[in-house]
Design a protein around this motif. Structure first.
Motif, PDB file in Angstrom:
ATOM      1  N   MET A   1       5.370  -9.595   9.425  1.00 36.87           N
ATOM      2  CA  MET A   1       5.635  -9.842   7.840  1.00 36.87           C
ATOM      3  C   MET A   1       4.191  -9.591   7.317  1.00 36.87           C
ATOM      4  SD  MET A   1       7.141 -10.443   4.963  1.00 36.87           S
ATOM      5  CE  MET A   1       8.766 -11.246   5.544  1.00 36.87           C
ATOM      6  N   THR A   2       2.970 -10.006   7.780  1.00 41.91           N
ATOM      7  CA  THR A   2       1.779  -9.728   7.038  1.00 41.91           C
ATOM      8  C   THR A   2       1.358  -8.536   7.138  1.00 41.91           C
ATOM      9  OG1 THR A   2       1.239 -11.998   7.843  1.00 41.91           O
ATOM     10  CG2 THR A   2      -0.490 -10.667   7.024  1.00 41.91           C
ATOM     11  N   VAL A   3       1.728  -7.821   8.343  1.00 41.13           N
ATOM     12  CA  VAL A   3       1.326  -6.378   8.543  1.00 41.13           C
ATOM     13  C   VAL A   3       2.070  -5.408   7.588  1.00 41.13           C
ATOM     14  CG1 VAL A   3       1.090  -4.310  10.313  1.00 41.13           C
ATOM     15  CG2 VAL A   3       0.696  -6.991  10.847  1.00 41.13           C
ATOM     16  N   LEU A   4       3.318  -5.563   7.559  1.00 42.44           N
ATOM     17  CA  LEU A   4       4.206  -4.830   6.551  1.00 42.44           C
ATOM     18  C   LEU A   4       3.514  -5.011   5.082  1.00 42.44           C
ATOM     19  CD1 LEU A   4       7.684  -5.390   8.221  1.00 42.44           C
ATOM     20  CD2 LEU A   4       6.347  -3.279   8.267  1.00 42.44           C
ATOM     21  N   ALA A   5       3.256  -6.441   4.703  1.00 37.58           N
ATOM     22  CA  ALA A   5       2.877  -6.776   3.200  1.00 37.58           C
ATOM     23  C   ALA A   5       1.574  -5.857   3.083  1.00 37.58           C
ATOM     24  CB  ALA A   5       2.660  -8.046   3.204  1.00 37.58           C
ATOM     25  N   LEU A   6       0.767  -5.831   3.827  1.00 33.30           N
ATOM     26  CA  LEU A   6      -0.619  -4.930   3.891  1.00 33.30           C
ATOM     27  C   LEU A   6      -0.338  -3.603   3.580  1.00 33.30           C
ATOM     28  CD1 LEU A   6      -2.935  -6.905   6.342  1.00 33.30           C
ATOM     29  CD2 LEU A   6      -2.990  -7.052   3.794  1.00 33.30           C
ATOM     30  N   ALA A   7       0.597  -3.096   4.350  1.00 32.24           N
ATOM     31  CA  ALA A   7       1.103  -1.676   4.279  1.00 32.24           C
ATOM     32  C   ALA A   7       1.516  -1.501   3.118  1.00 32.24           C
ATOM     33  CB  ALA A   7       1.833  -1.205   5.374  1.00 32.24           C
ATOM     34  N   LEU A   8       2.406  -2.301   2.530  1.00 32.62           N
ATOM     35  CA  LEU A   8       3.062  -2.117   1.047  1.00 32.62           C
ATOM     36  C   LEU A   8       1.725  -2.085   0.129  1.00 32.62           C
ATOM     37  CD1 LEU A   8       5.597  -2.247  -0.549  1.00 32.62           C
ATOM     38  CD2 LEU A   8       5.693  -4.738  -0.917  1.00 32.62           C
ATOM     39  N   ALA A   9       1.091  -3.168   0.136  1.00 32.44           N
ATOM     40  CA  ALA A   9      -0.026  -3.323  -0.976  1.00 32.44           C
ATOM     41  C   ALA A   9      -0.882  -2.186  -0.950  1.00 32.44           C
ATOM     42  CB  ALA A   9      -0.975  -4.787  -0.518  1.00 32.44           C
ATOM     43  N   ALA A  10      -1.269  -1.758   0.289  1.00 32.35           N
ATOM     44  CA  ALA A  10      -2.272  -0.645   0.585  1.00 32.35           C
ATOM     45  C   ALA A  10      -1.490   0.762  -0.469  1.00 32.35           C
ATOM     46  CB  ALA A  10      -2.422  -0.168   1.939  1.00 32.35           C
ATOM     47  N   GLY A  11      -0.311   0.997  -0.121  1.00 26.72           N
ATOM     48  CA  GLY A  11       0.528   2.084  -0.582  1.00 26.72           C
ATOM     49  C   GLY A  11       0.432   1.786  -2.075  1.00 26.72           C
ATOM     50  N   ALA A  12       0.716   0.505  -2.556  1.00 28.63           N
ATOM     51  CA  ALA A  12       0.926   0.328  -4.297  1.00 28.63           C
ATOM     52  C   ALA A  12      -0.691   0.663  -4.835  1.00 28.63           C
ATOM     53  CB  ALA A  12       1.286  -1.050  -4.238  1.00 28.63           C
ATOM     54  N   ALA A  13      -1.481   0.078  -4.154  1.00 25.61           N
ATOM     55  CA  ALA A  13      -2.775   0.382  -4.732  1.00 25.61           C
ATOM     56  C   ALA A  13      -3.597   1.708  -4.924  1.00 25.61           C
ATOM     57  CB  ALA A  13      -4.109  -0.537  -3.953  1.00 25.61           C
ATOM     58  N   LEU A  14      -3.205   2.574  -4.165  1.00 27.34           N
ATOM     59  CA  LEU A  14      -3.666   4.062  -4.196  1.00 27.34           C
ATOM     60  C   LEU A  14      -3.528   4.778  -5.410  1.00 27.34           C
ATOM     61  CD1 LEU A  14      -2.867   5.405  -0.445  1.00 27.34           C
ATOM     62  CD2 LEU A  14      -5.068   4.676  -1.623  1.00 27.34           C
ATOM     63  N   PRO A  15      -2.096   4.531  -6.216  1.00 26.81           N
ATOM     64  CA  PRO A  15      -2.188   5.354  -7.277  1.00 26.81           C
ATOM     65  C   PRO A  15      -3.017   4.748  -8.458  1.00 26.81           C
ATOM     66  CG  PRO A  15       0.102   4.989  -6.345  1.00 26.81           C
ATOM     67  CD  PRO A  15      -0.869   4.239  -5.573  1.00 26.81           C
ATOM     68  N   SER A  16      -3.301   3.195  -8.312  1.00 29.08           N
ATOM     69  CA  SER A  16      -3.944   2.747  -9.205  1.00 29.08           C
ATOM     70  C   SER A  16      -5.299   3.013  -9.319  1.00 29.08           C
ATOM     71  CB  SER A  16      -3.812   1.336  -9.096  1.00 29.08           C
ATOM     72  OG  SER A  16      -4.423   0.715  -8.142  1.00 29.08           O
ATOM     73  N   VAL A  17      -5.913   3.607  -8.028  1.00 30.25           N
ATOM     74  CA  VAL A  17      -7.364   3.902  -8.222  1.00 30.25           C
ATOM     75  C   VAL A  17      -7.428   5.473  -8.347  1.00 30.25           C
ATOM     76  CG1 VAL A  17      -8.024   2.021  -6.934  1.00 30.25           C
ATOM     77  CG2 VAL A  17      -7.309   4.301  -5.673  1.00 30.25           C
ATOM     78  N   GLY A  18      -6.329   6.235  -8.738  1.00 26.93           N
ATOM     79  CA  GLY A  18      -6.593   7.511  -9.011  1.00 26.93           C
ATOM     80  C   GLY A  18      -6.191   8.667  -7.721  1.00 26.93           C
ATOM     81  N   VAL A  19      -5.531   8.061  -7.070  1.00 23.49           N
ATOM     82  CA  VAL A  19      -5.220   8.977  -5.647  1.00 23.49           C
ATOM     83  C   VAL A  19      -3.902   9.629  -6.174  1.00 23.49           C
ATOM     84  CG1 VAL A  19      -4.995   9.072  -3.213  1.00 23.49           C
ATOM     85  CG2 VAL A  19      -6.611   7.599  -4.133  1.00 23.49           C
ATOM     86  N   PRO A  20      -3.868  10.787  -5.944  1.00 27.46           N
ATOM     87  CA  PRO A  20      -2.659  11.742  -6.282  1.00 27.46           C
ATOM     88  C   PRO A  20      -1.550  11.290  -5.395  1.00 27.46           C
ATOM     89  CG  PRO A  20      -4.442  13.206  -6.610  1.00 27.46           C
ATOM     90  CD  PRO A  20      -5.048  11.809  -6.003  1.00 27.46           C
ATOM     91  N   PRO A  21      -0.276  11.378  -5.518  1.00 27.32           N
ATOM     92  CA  PRO A  21       0.675  10.907  -4.613  1.00 27.32           C
ATOM     93  C   PRO A  21       0.897  11.493  -3.208  1.00 27.32           C
ATOM     94  CG  PRO A  21       1.586  11.200  -6.826  1.00 27.32           C
ATOM     95  CD  PRO A  21       0.201  11.765  -6.852  1.00 27.32           C
ATOM     96  N   LEU A  22       0.587  13.044  -3.280  1.00 31.07           N
ATOM     97  CA  LEU A  22       0.647  13.778  -2.072  1.00 31.07           C
ATOM     98  C   LEU A  22      -0.396  13.231  -1.264  1.00 31.07           C
ATOM     99  CD1 LEU A  22       2.054  15.781  -0.304  1.00 31.07           C
ATOM    100  CD2 LEU A  22       0.675  17.440  -1.225  1.00 31.07           C
ATOM    101  N   PRO A  23      -1.747  13.426  -1.600  1.00 29.87           N
ATOM    102  CA  PRO A  23      -2.749  12.878  -0.743  1.00 29.87           C
ATOM    103  C   PRO A  23      -2.604  11.298  -0.217  1.00 29.87           C
ATOM    104  CG  PRO A  23      -3.665  14.079  -2.524  1.00 29.87           C
ATOM    105  CD  PRO A  23      -2.261  14.162  -2.709  1.00 29.87           C
ATOM    106  N   ALA A  24      -2.249  10.679  -1.273  1.00 30.12           N
ATOM    107  CA  ALA A  24      -2.157   8.974  -0.837  1.00 30.12           C
ATOM    108  C   ALA A  24      -0.847   9.059   0.204  1.00 30.12           C
ATOM    109  CB  ALA A  24      -1.462   8.369  -2.022  1.00 30.12           C
ATOM    110  N   ALA A  25       0.236   9.845   0.220  1.00 35.48           N
ATOM    111  CA  ALA A  25       1.332   9.642   1.219  1.00 35.48           C
ATOM    112  C   ALA A  25       0.753  10.286   2.667  1.00 35.48           C
ATOM    113  CB  ALA A  25       2.382  10.639   0.942  1.00 35.48           C
ATOM    114  N   LEU A  26      -0.154  11.251   2.597  1.00 39.17           N
ATOM    115  CA  LEU A  26      -0.842  11.744   3.803  1.00 39.17           C
ATOM    116  C   LEU A  26      -1.776  10.899   4.497  1.00 39.17           C
ATOM    117  CD1 LEU A  26      -1.710  15.445   2.944  1.00 39.17           C
ATOM    118  CD2 LEU A  26       0.407  14.593   4.463  1.00 39.17           C
ATOM    119  N   ILE A  27      -2.651   9.935   3.605  1.00 34.82           N
ATOM    120  CA  ILE A  27      -3.493   9.041   4.042  1.00 34.82           C
ATOM    121  C   ILE A  27      -2.622   7.943   4.668  1.00 34.82           C
ATOM    122  CG2 ILE A  27      -5.019   7.208   3.138  1.00 34.82           C
ATOM    123  CD1 ILE A  27      -5.910   9.148   0.886  1.00 34.82           C
TER     124      ILE A  27
END
Length: 753
Positions: A1-27
């Motif tokens: 659960m914790t690992v999945l939550a960290l992955a969810l949080a990392a994905g949600a944070a990328l757009p908020s710091v200005g990373v475009p969707p496609l590069p964020a998905a690749l990351i």
């Protein structure tokens, strides 16, 4: 659960710091592992990591899109009337209003002396009506808070008698009443009590804040899980005297929710109260609650409410500390007890057990948060463990004591004076102890971000090697050590570049009575504005210590010795791409030395004037003064370069030694700014009322020598800044001052002392 939550949080944070969707998905796809050693095939939870990250990315992108469509970005320059209630008081004459204006509802920043007069000591939750001129401050960009869309420069304001009826306004009034009662009940330690109970740190003197930072105990001044735990623990202990355990825990959770709501739901406190709620639910259901699972659930809940939560330092430190304690505390305590037993031949006595456990927990929490602290603050405290062992028990006792004093005072019961006196005594010991630890030589050491990244890379390689082997012998340990060192060395060049990316730094170097400003761009290149007084050896050393090896552009505002004195040393000792300055004047002495040094080094010298601009790595410098082609003779100060630094919606005005007349020329051509480098070291000839009223800076930086013979900064200039609620940072008091501006347009200011 914790690992999945960290992955969810990392994905949600990328757009908020200005990373475009496609590069964020690749990351995310590249970062999420297909399998984890020593497993030969993916575990189910590992297989779901990419999907969790992509789900968070989608959620964050939708939230960012809504933020970009916020109506506050569409408010146009001109007269504006607003009415609402005060959500936050940022300083004298500066408030954030929850308001409705021109069909738009949201938080709006107000600034001006009329605001302070209208509030007249009243604070958060008060109704306010204001009129003035709305000036847009930033453009809509991913991750930039719509609150930064502009500022209302208030001409007229009045406090309304109709109190706002919403829950937020009522809680704000409760918070304001609590802070007022703190100041009445604790005359000596009111600022410290307000920080510990209500997260109001604006009243703390800068030296005390620096002492807490240098000793690694700054988390005690921010409302965190520790504070919520102490508050809820007191309620549970009292309720447990008369109620069953399950009901006492539930009552503690309810009381904690009310407390956190009164504070405005800060990230760390919300995380703690969610955990407490999950524990309460587990008690009622009769099921044990996994610490890691509860943390993961709390993180998912916070990310769903606010996708950008993972990008904020408070949440990062809170979850890192909690995860470290959940995963390492018990094994570390067992290891410490086993080590004691091997050393003494017996189990530790009962009286020593709390000390051993407290020491282990402190070390674990410190190590878990150490990488984040080193990354965000670029310094590490070497006295964090002993300072925490002293400060944490004092705060744990002082918090319930202050609460008791406030409750007794509110109910007009006897004993409030005794409780408040005891609390002030404990806080006095806390202040003294933290100050003593901070005064030790080497209490805090600087640590550059590249070094942090390289060290983390080395530790990660070592962890992976150990996890991949079922038995760890001498050869494996030696291999881990060697691989860690190699990883650190290999990661260093990459870390050096990555560590410089993502934020802009403005360094106001402490060069005594003079000016020297270093600007580090998001990609690690350096611009230097002025070079301080002769000689420049100290400035060159400061630049090297800050990471500068090359200077793209050296900008000289005017030829006075206290601004150009160190230019020759910079040109001699560092690689400089170009020198620029005003072309309407000539100088001698240090100016001529700089000209000769540039000629000898083959560095081109360019002239800038009004209308010119520079742009490096997205950072803009727009020249506002002196006028182009003006043949009139100008003295050195009147011909100073005045430039506007612009990045991610943040504007910093650099003034050189320009006088009030030059300020009058530029004041109508720019809007409100965020940060002002005060002209002429705070002399009365600069920083006039018209400049401050029009530009409404939030922070003022003053470069000035200690005990200088000119009387800088002038008392009248300081009075003007104070009347307008401008936060002042001075090199004679704080040493070198650094403004760190992140990709979201938020900044922090810190001093070297």
């Amino acid at each position: 659960m914790t690992v999945l939550a960290l992955a969810l949080a990392a994905g949600a944070a990328l757009p908020s710091v200005g990373v475009p969707p496609l590069p964020a998905a690749l990351i995310l796809l590249a970062a999420c592992p297909r399998r984890v050693p020593p497993f030969h095939r993916p575990e189910p939870r590992v297989r779901w990591l990419p999907l969790a990250g992509l789900a968070g990315l989608l959620h964050g992108a939708v939230a960012t899109g809504s933020q970009l469509d916020d109506c506050r970005w569409r408010l146009s320059v001109g007269d504006l009337e607003v009415a609402g209630w005060v959500r936050e008081v940022e300083g004298e004459g500066r408030v954030v209003l929850e308001a409705r204006a021109a069909g738009c509802t949201g938080e709006i920043r107000l600034q001006g002396g009329a605001v302070a007069e209208a509030l007249a000591g009243r604070g958060e939750g008060s109704g306010l009506r204001a009129a003035g001129r709305w000036v847009p401050r930033a453009a809509a960009e991913p991750g930039v808070d719509p609150l930064r869309a502009g500022v209302l420069l208030v001409r007229y304001a009045e406090r309304t008698s109709d109190a706002a009826s919403g829950l937020g306004a009522r809680l704000a009034r409760v918070r304001a009443a609590g802070v007022a009662r703190v100041h009445a009940r604790f005359p000596r330690e009111a600022p410290l009590v307000a920080a510990l109970l209500f997260a109001r740190r604006d009243g703390l003197d800068r030296d005390l804040r620096d002492a807490f930072a240098d000793t690694g105990t700054a988390h005690l001044l921010a409302i965190s899980g520790f504070h919520v735990g102490v508050f809820a623990g007191v309620v549970i202990w009292i309720a447990g005297r008369v109620l069953p355990v399950r009901r006492a825990v539930t009552l503690g959770a309810v009381a904690a929710w009310l407390y956190v709501a009164t504070l405005g739901f800060p990230d760390a406190a919300t995380r703690a109260v969610l955990l407490l709620t999950l524990v309460s639910v587990g008690r009622w259901l009769g099921r044990p609650v996994s610490a890691a699972g509860a943390l993961g659930t709390a993180l998912i809940a916070l990310v769903l409410l606010d996708p950008a939560v993972a990008s904020r330092i408070g949440a990062q430190l809170s979850f890192a500390g909690a995860l470290g304690l959940a995963g390492w505390a018990r094994p570390s305590i067992r290891g410490a007890v086993a080590g004691w037993t091997r050393w003494r031949g017996e189990l530790p006595p009962a009286r020593a057990r709390p000390l051993v456990e407290g020491l282990v927990v402190t070390v674990v929490a410190t190590l878990a948060t150490l990488p984040l602290i080193a990354w965000h603050f670029e310094r590490v405290s070497l006295v964090a463990v002993p300072a925490s062992l002293l400060a944490t028990p004092l705060v744990a006792i002082a918090l319930p004591t202050t609460l008791l004093a406030l409750v007794l005072d509110a109910l007009h019961l006897p004993g409030a004076a005794i409780a408040s006196t005891g609390a002030e005594g404990l806080l006095g010991l806390l202040r003294t102890g933290v100050g003593l630890f901070a005064s030790l030589p080497g209490a805090a050491v600087p640590l550059a971000r590249p070094a942090t990244l390289a060290a983390c890379a080395g530790v990660g390689v070592g962890w992976a090697i150990v996890r991949s082997r079922s038995r760890v012998g001498f050869a494996t340990r030696a291999g881990v050590l060697g691989s860690t060192l190699v990883a650190g060395l290999i990661a260093w060049p990459v870390s050096l570049q990555v560590g410089r990316n993502g934020s802009l730094e403005v360094h106001l170097f402490d060069v005594g009575q003079g000016d020297a400003i270093g600007i580090r761009t998001p990609r690690g290149r350096w611009l230097v504005v002025d070079a301080g007084p002769p000689s420049g050896a100290r400035l060159v050393s400061d630049l090297r210590r800050a990471g500068a090896r090359e200077v793209e552009v050296l900008l000289i505002t005017h030829p006075d010795a206290d601004h150009v004195g160190g230019a020759a040393a910079i040109l001699t000792d560092l690689s400089v791409g170009a020198v620029v300055g005003p072309g309407t004047i000539r100088g001698d002495g240090p100016w001529q030395e700089a000209v000769r040094a540039a000629r000898d080094a083959g560095v081109p010298w360019r002239v800038l004037a009004e209308g010119d601009s520079l742009r490096v790595d997205g950072v803009g410098l727009r020249v506002l003064h002196p006028p182009r082609g003006d043949a009139r003779p100008l003295d050195a100060n009147a011909a100073s370069l005045m430039m506007l630094l612009e990045w991610r919606g943040v504007e910093v005005l650099l003034t050189g030694d320009a006088p009030v007349d030059a300020e009058a020329r530029i004041v109508r051509r720019i809007g409100p700014i965020d940060i002002l480098k005060v002209g002429h070291h705070g002399s009365h000839t600069s920083t006039g009322p018209a400049l401050l009223d029009r530009l409404a800076p939030q922070v003022a930086l003053i470069s000035v020598g200690r005990g200088n013979r000119y009387g800088h900064p002038a008392p009248e200039v300081l009075a003007r800044l104070r009347e307008r609620g401008v936060e002042v940072w001075r090199t004679d008091e704080s040493g070198s001052v650094v403004v760190d501006i992140d990709a979201g347009g938020h900044w922090t200011v810190r001093g070297s002392r």
